[in-house]
Design a protein around this motif. Structure first.
Motif, PDB file in Angstrom:
ATOM      1  N   ILE A 140      10.442  30.248  23.021  1.00 56.54           N
ATOM      2  CA  ILE A 140       9.609  30.307  24.227  1.00 56.54           C
ATOM      3  C   ILE A 140       8.716  31.540  24.280  1.00 56.54           C
ATOM      4  O   ILE A 140       7.805  31.601  25.103  1.00 56.54           O
ATOM      5  CB  ILE A 140      10.470  30.235  25.508  1.00 56.54           C
ATOM      6  N   SER A 141       8.940  32.519  23.402  1.00 58.91           N
ATOM      7  CA  SER A 141       8.018  33.660  23.372  1.00 58.91           C
ATOM      8  C   SER A 141       8.207  34.461  22.092  1.00 58.91           C
ATOM      9  O   SER A 141       9.311  34.550  21.558  1.00 58.91           O
ATOM     10  CB  SER A 141       8.214  34.563  24.589  1.00 58.91           C
ATOM     11  N   VAL A 142       7.102  35.018  21.634  1.00 66.24           N
ATOM     12  CA  VAL A 142       7.086  35.935  20.495  1.00 66.24           C
ATOM     13  C   VAL A 142       6.070  37.008  20.827  1.00 66.24           C
ATOM     14  O   VAL A 142       4.941  36.700  21.209  1.00 66.24           O
ATOM     15  CB  VAL A 142       6.675  35.237  19.179  1.00 66.24           C
ATOM     16  N   LEU A 151      11.567  38.237  20.359  1.00 68.33           N
ATOM     17  CA  LEU A 151      11.355  36.817  20.627  1.00 68.33           C
ATOM     18  C   LEU A 151      12.453  36.318  21.544  1.00 68.33           C
ATOM     19  O   LEU A 151      13.508  36.935  21.663  1.00 68.33           O
ATOM     20  CB  LEU A 151      11.326  36.013  19.322  1.00 68.33           C
ATOM     21  N   ARG A 152      12.197  35.199  22.194  1.00 67.60           N
ATOM     22  CA  ARG A 152      13.180  34.588  23.092  1.00 67.60           C
ATOM     23  C   ARG A 152      13.365  33.134  22.703  1.00 67.60           C
ATOM     24  O   ARG A 152      12.401  32.425  22.397  1.00 67.60           O
ATOM     25  CB  ARG A 152      12.745  34.700  24.549  1.00 67.60           C
ATOM     26  N   THR A 161      17.637  36.615  24.595  1.00 67.57           N
ATOM     27  CA  THR A 161      16.510  37.532  24.797  1.00 67.57           C
ATOM     28  C   THR A 161      16.540  38.730  23.859  1.00 67.57           C
ATOM     29  O   THR A 161      15.504  39.354  23.644  1.00 67.57           O
ATOM     30  CB  THR A 161      16.507  38.054  26.246  1.00 67.57           C
ATOM     31  N   ASN A 162      17.698  39.081  23.328  1.00 71.64           N
ATOM     32  CA  ASN A 162      17.813  40.298  22.522  1.00 71.64           C
ATOM     33  C   ASN A 162      17.623  39.993  21.039  1.00 71.64           C
ATOM     34  O   ASN A 162      18.421  40.406  20.193  1.00 71.64           O
ATOM     35  CB  ASN A 162      19.178  40.957  22.757  1.00 71.64           C
ATOM     36  N   GLU A 172       4.858  33.779  11.363  1.00 77.94           N
ATOM     37  CA  GLU A 172       5.196  32.388  11.044  1.00 77.94           C
ATOM     38  C   GLU A 172       5.868  31.692  12.222  1.00 77.94           C
ATOM     39  O   GLU A 172       5.618  30.517  12.495  1.00 77.94           O
ATOM     40  CB  GLU A 172       6.108  32.347   9.819  1.00 77.94           C
ATOM     41  N   LEU A 173       6.715  32.435  12.940  1.00 73.19           N
ATOM     42  CA  LEU A 173       7.369  31.866  14.120  1.00 73.19           C
ATOM     43  C   LEU A 173       6.360  31.442  15.169  1.00 73.19           C
ATOM     44  O   LEU A 173       6.539  30.436  15.855  1.00 73.19           O
ATOM     45  CB  LEU A 173       8.352  32.880  14.717  1.00 73.19           C
ATOM     46  N   GLY A 174       5.299  32.242  15.316  1.00 67.99           N
ATOM     47  CA  GLY A 174       4.300  31.951  16.330  1.00 67.99           C
ATOM     48  C   GLY A 174       3.651  30.595  16.169  1.00 67.99           C
ATOM     49  O   GLY A 174       3.108  30.041  17.132  1.00 67.99           O
ATOM     50  N   LYS A 175       3.695  30.037  14.970  1.00 70.37           N
ATOM     51  CA  LYS A 175       3.109  28.718  14.727  1.00 70.37           C
ATOM     52  C   LYS A 175       3.980  27.596  15.298  1.00 70.37           C
ATOM     53  O   LYS A 175       3.571  26.437  15.313  1.00 70.37           O
ATOM     54  CB  LYS A 175       2.933  28.499  13.221  1.00 70.37           C
TER      55      LYS A 175
END
Length: 252
Positions: A140-142, A151-152, A161-162, A172-175
């Motif tokens: 859900i977030s980077v 990241l979450r 969250t940690n 790469e995760l953001g994709k």
């Protein structure tokens, strides 16, 4: 009255004048449940000093009541009795109190059962520990400006969250934002006194994108396997549901 004996539930906190009525009612209800024999146990009042709940036990039922308490004292209670004992002991611990049950004899009191309450050994927390593992969820977030990017990950009602990783992996995760992922890495955990595990940090080393195939896609894949009998089943969805039922017809 001569054929009845008095049992006292002593609580070394509060007094008849200071104990809240709702709290007194809770203690009395638990005391009654512990003694059992509803028709043979009668409330006999509160005594002066610390909180002392007095009850009268009919003579013929006193051995049965004391036997129940002896089972608890010897560590051989029924599951129901053990639950009530723990409930009383938790109340006492929360009230910073200890308690005991005894027979109010003509010459001296006869102890039947003690509640350690505030004096009981407190469970310990353990850790932290490092453990290789993985977490599943929806990304859900980077984000972040440092070399370590946070990241979450959300899995049902739980949000991790940690978590952090390198810029390269974060790129790469953001994709795959809002897609189901399995992140692999090193978690740092503590085991709390109540047995719950708490994640302090999770360092992500790699990740996998989880498939989101629908049930119909899965059935289609099963039917396409050479030699599979699924292609001969008229209603594969109903067959899958039948496979999930136990011998009593419950769906799992």
């Amino acid at each position: 009255m001569s054929d009845e004996r008095r049992l006292i539930f002593y609580i070394d906190a509060y007094s008849p004048e200071t104990i809240p009525m709702a709290k007194l009612a809770e203690y009395m209800a638990d005391f009654a449940a512990l003694l059992g024999k509803d028709n043979a146990v009668h409330f006999a009042g509160l005594e002066k000093g610390s909180t002392k709940i007095a009850v009268r036990i009919e003579h013929e039922d006193l051995p049965k009541v004391t036997a129940r308490l002896s089972d608890v004292r010897r560590g051989n209670p029924t599951k129901e009795m053990a639950k009530v004992f723990d409930q009383i002991d938790d109340r006492l611990a929360n009230d910073n109190a200890v308690g005991r049950i005894y027979i109010d004899g003509p010459d001296e009191a006869v102890a039947l059962l003690a509640f350690p309450g505030r004096t009981r050994q407190k469970p310990q927390s353990y850790g932290p520990f490092n453990q290789e593992g993985h977490l599943d969820g929806i990304l859900i977030s980077v984000g972040g400006k440092d070399e370590s990017i946070s990241l979450r990950l959300q899995n049902g009602d739980t949000t991790y969250t940690n978590c952090d990783t390198t810029r390269h992996i974060a790129r790469e995760l953001g994709k795959h934002l809002f897609e189901p992922l399995r992140i692999h890495g090193t978690g740092r955990w503590t085991r709390e006194a109540n047995g719950k595990w708490t994640l302090l940090r999770f360092r992500v080393h790699r990740f996998d994108v989880l498939k989101t195939d629908s049930l119909s896609d899965t059935v289609h894949a099963l039917r396409s396997i050479t030699g599979s009998q699924w292609k001969d089943i008229a209603d594969p969805l109903a067959e899958l549901e039948n496979l999930r039922r136990d011998d009593e017809g419950e769906l799992h």
